[in-house]
Design a protein around this motif. Structure first.
Motif, short mmCIF file in Angstrom:
data_model
loop_
_atom_site.label_atom_id
_atom_site.label_comp_id
_atom_site.label_asym_id
_atom_site.label_seq_id
_atom_site.Cartn_x
_atom_site.Cartn_y
_atom_site.Cartn_z
N ARG A 94 0.73 -1.21 -0.05
CA ARG A 94 0.25 -0.02 -0.06
C ARG A 94 0.96 1.30 0.31
O ARG A 94 1.96 1.57 0.78
CB ARG A 94 -1.03 -0.04 1.21
CG ARG A 94 -1.85 1.14 1.11
CD ARG A 94 -2.96 0.90 2.20
NE ARG A 94 -2.47 0.98 3.78
CZ ARG A 94 -3.35 1.10 4.39
NH1 ARG A 94 -4.83 1.05 4.49
NH2 ARG A 94 -2.86 0.71 5.74
N PHE A 95 0.64 2.10 -0.95
CA PHE A 95 1.53 3.15 -1.34
C PHE A 95 0.81 4.52 -0.76
O PHE A 95 -0.33 4.71 -0.72
CB PHE A 95 1.90 3.37 -2.77
CG PHE A 95 2.83 2.68 -3.16
CD1 PHE A 95 4.12 2.78 -3.14
CD2 PHE A 95 2.52 1.22 -3.73
CE1 PHE A 95 5.06 2.18 -3.87
CE2 PHE A 95 3.45 0.44 -4.43
CZ PHE A 95 4.80 0.88 -4.31
N ASP A 96 1.64 5.40 -0.04
CA ASP A 96 1.42 6.62 0.25
C ASP A 96 2.45 7.68 -0.46
O ASP A 96 3.30 7.85 0.31
CB ASP A 96 1.34 7.03 1.66
CG ASP A 96 0.92 8.43 2.15
OD1 ASP A 96 0.62 9.29 1.51
OD2 ASP A 96 0.92 8.69 3.21
N GLY A 97 2.06 8.28 -1.56
CA GLY A 97 3.17 8.75 -2.34
C GLY A 97 4.03 7.68 -2.69
O GLY A 97 3.66 6.79 -3.35
N TYR A 98 5.33 7.67 -2.34
CA TYR A 98 6.15 7.00 -2.72
C TYR A 98 6.73 6.01 -1.56
O TYR A 98 7.46 5.24 -1.68
CB TYR A 98 7.79 7.57 -3.10
CG TYR A 98 7.54 8.59 -4.29
CD1 TYR A 98 7.60 8.02 -5.44
CD2 TYR A 98 7.13 9.94 -4.25
CE1 TYR A 98 7.37 8.88 -6.70
CE2 TYR A 98 7.10 10.55 -5.41
CZ TYR A 98 7.25 10.22 -6.80
OH TYR A 98 7.00 11.03 -7.70
N ASP A 99 6.15 6.32 -0.37
CA ASP A 99 6.23 5.27 0.92
C ASP A 99 5.42 4.06 0.47
O ASP A 99 4.10 4.41 0.09
CB ASP A 99 6.06 6.36 2.13
CG ASP A 99 7.02 7.33 2.33
OD1 ASP A 99 8.06 7.20 1.98
OD2 ASP A 99 6.53 8.28 2.98
N THR A 170 10.39 3.17 0.96
CA THR A 170 10.13 4.25 -0.03
C THR A 170 10.74 3.70 -1.27
O THR A 170 11.77 3.21 -1.21
CB THR A 170 11.00 5.49 0.32
OG1 THR A 170 10.50 5.89 1.75
CG2 THR A 170 10.66 6.68 -0.33
N LEU A 171 10.03 4.04 -2.39
CA LEU A 171 10.47 3.60 -3.68
C LEU A 171 11.12 4.95 -4.22
O LEU A 171 10.45 5.98 -4.46
CB LEU A 171 9.42 3.41 -4.60
CG LEU A 171 9.47 2.51 -5.84
CD1 LEU A 171 9.99 1.05 -5.33
CD2 LEU A 171 8.07 1.87 -6.32
N GLY A 172 12.27 4.94 -4.63
CA GLY A 172 13.13 5.95 -5.14
C GLY A 172 12.83 6.09 -6.60
O GLY A 172 12.50 5.21 -7.34
N ARG A 173 13.08 7.39 -7.23
CA ARG A 173 13.04 7.31 -8.63
C ARG A 173 13.87 6.44 -9.47
O ARG A 173 14.98 5.92 -9.44
CB ARG A 173 13.35 8.69 -9.08
CG ARG A 173 14.98 8.93 -8.78
CD ARG A 173 15.23 10.50 -9.45
NE ARG A 173 16.44 11.21 -9.04
CZ ARG A 173 16.49 12.08 -8.09
NH1 ARG A 173 15.41 12.42 -7.45
NH2 ARG A 173 17.74 12.47 -7.83
N GLY A 174 13.02 5.71 -10.40
CA GLY A 174 13.62 4.69 -11.25
C GLY A 174 13.57 3.25 -10.47
O GLY A 174 13.66 2.26 -11.27
N GLN A 175 13.17 3.20 -9.19
CA GLN A 175 13.30 1.84 -8.65
C GLN A 175 11.78 1.26 -9.09
O GLN A 175 10.94 1.83 -9.48
CB GLN A 175 13.44 2.19 -7.13
CG GLN A 175 14.67 2.42 -6.69
CD GLN A 175 14.99 2.32 -5.52
OE1 GLN A 175 14.22 2.52 -4.60
NE2 GLN A 175 16.17 2.55 -4.92
N ARG A 176 11.64 -0.12 -8.83
CA ARG A 176 10.77 -0.78 -8.94
C ARG A 176 10.43 -1.85 -7.98
O ARG A 176 11.21 -2.31 -7.39
CB ARG A 176 10.60 -1.64 -10.49
CG ARG A 176 10.92 -0.55 -11.52
CD ARG A 176 11.23 -1.36 -13.01
NE ARG A 176 10.53 -1.19 -13.92
CZ ARG A 176 10.94 -1.49 -15.27
NH1 ARG A 176 11.81 -2.61 -15.36
NH2 ARG A 176 10.10 -1.13 -16.33
N LEU A 177 9.06 -2.07 -7.84
CA LEU A 177 8.64 -2.89 -6.93
C LEU A 177 7.89 -4.11 -7.43
O LEU A 177 6.90 -3.86 -8.12
CB LEU A 177 7.59 -2.46 -5.56
CG LEU A 177 7.51 -3.28 -4.22
CD1 LEU A 177 8.67 -3.78 -3.63
CD2 LEU A 177 6.55 -2.79 -3.59
#
Length: 262
Positions: A94-99, A170-177
């Motif tokens: 579950r995302f809240d922005g990039y978190d 936190t998902l950083g720019r360019g990162q993927r889950l």
């Protein structure tokens, strides 16, 4: 923002018992793999998926939503919706922005791609127990007849909220889950998945290739994958702490396993 896309394939099965959610607007990525055969696994996975959606939408915490949805699967079987013994895996972010918050039950997995493929979730399975105790190697685990025997599932045994594993990141720019069912990971190794994510920046195309490769490799089970990708407005990856990894794989063929407490 975070883009979330998903794809599923029936594989060589007669029925697709996998379910997924890929909703960027709502900020939820979810995969559930039903088990128990016709009229069982598909019912369990559907109850898990719809139950999680309803409970998260109502504001429940991730552990509470999982515990309450687990009881809903048990109740459904007892009331004739499906059959006793049905169950399903679950991996949900579950995302809240990039978190994000991440939880799981069973052997559906979550991976972080940040230039290497980091497995974040530790399977609830017999094979994972043997890996953790040093009685089995990664290569032996991939080939073991026990690899699909799981030790926890939605709808089976007890799953109190306090026993639900949860990670925060936190998902950083360019990162993927990447969230996926074992229909993908049984067919493709970590380095094979890493090679696709390293070369395919488009989420739809990456998912298409991952699923196609799993089908071509045998496609013995249903195959489902959901990919969440942070855009260029995300936080700088170098400033983010790394979550502990269960395995690390790279597109050069490297693969390494880390036991609990490593």
């Amino acid at each position: 923002m975070v883009e979330i896309k998903g794809r599923t394939h029936i594989g060589k099965r007669q029925l697709n018992e996998d379910r997924f959610v890929a909703d960027a607007g709502w900020g939820v990525a979810l995969v559930s793999d039903g088990m128990g055969g016709p009229a069982m696994g598909e019912v369990a996975a559907t109850i898990v998926t719809t139950g999680m959606i309803d409970r998260l939408d109502a504001g429940e915490s991730l552990p509470d939503a999982i515990a309450n949805t687990h009881r809903a699967v048990v109740d459904a079987a007892e009331n004739g919706n499906g059959k006793p013994g049905m169950g399903a895996t679950l991996v949900v972010a579950r995302f809240d922005g990039y978190d994000f918050e991440l939880s799981w039950i069973g052997d559906s997995r979550a991976y972080l791609w940040n230039g290497e493929l980091r497995q974040l979730t530790r399977d609830h399975s017999q094979v994972e127990r043997m890996l953790a105790s040093g009685k089995m190697s990664l290569t032996e685990a991939r080939e073991s007849y026990r690899k699909n025997i799981i030790t926890r599932a939605m709808g089976r045994d007890q799953i109190p909220a306090g026993d639900v594993p949860m990670l925060q990141g936190t998902l950083g720019r360019g990162q993927r889950l990447l969230l996926c069912s074992d229909g993908l990971t049984d067919m493709l190794s970590g380095p094979e998945i890493a090679a696709v994510l390293a070369t395919e920046p488009d989420s739809d195309h990456a998912l298409e290739i991952l699923v196609a490769k799993a089908v071509d490799a045998g496609g013995a089970d249903n195959i489902t994958a959901v990919l969440a990708t942070a855009d260029d407005s995300g936080p700088a990856p170098d400033n983010l702490p790394l979550l502990p990894a269960v395995t690390i794989a790279r597109d050069d063929g490297h693969s390494e396993y880390f036991p609990p407490g490593y």
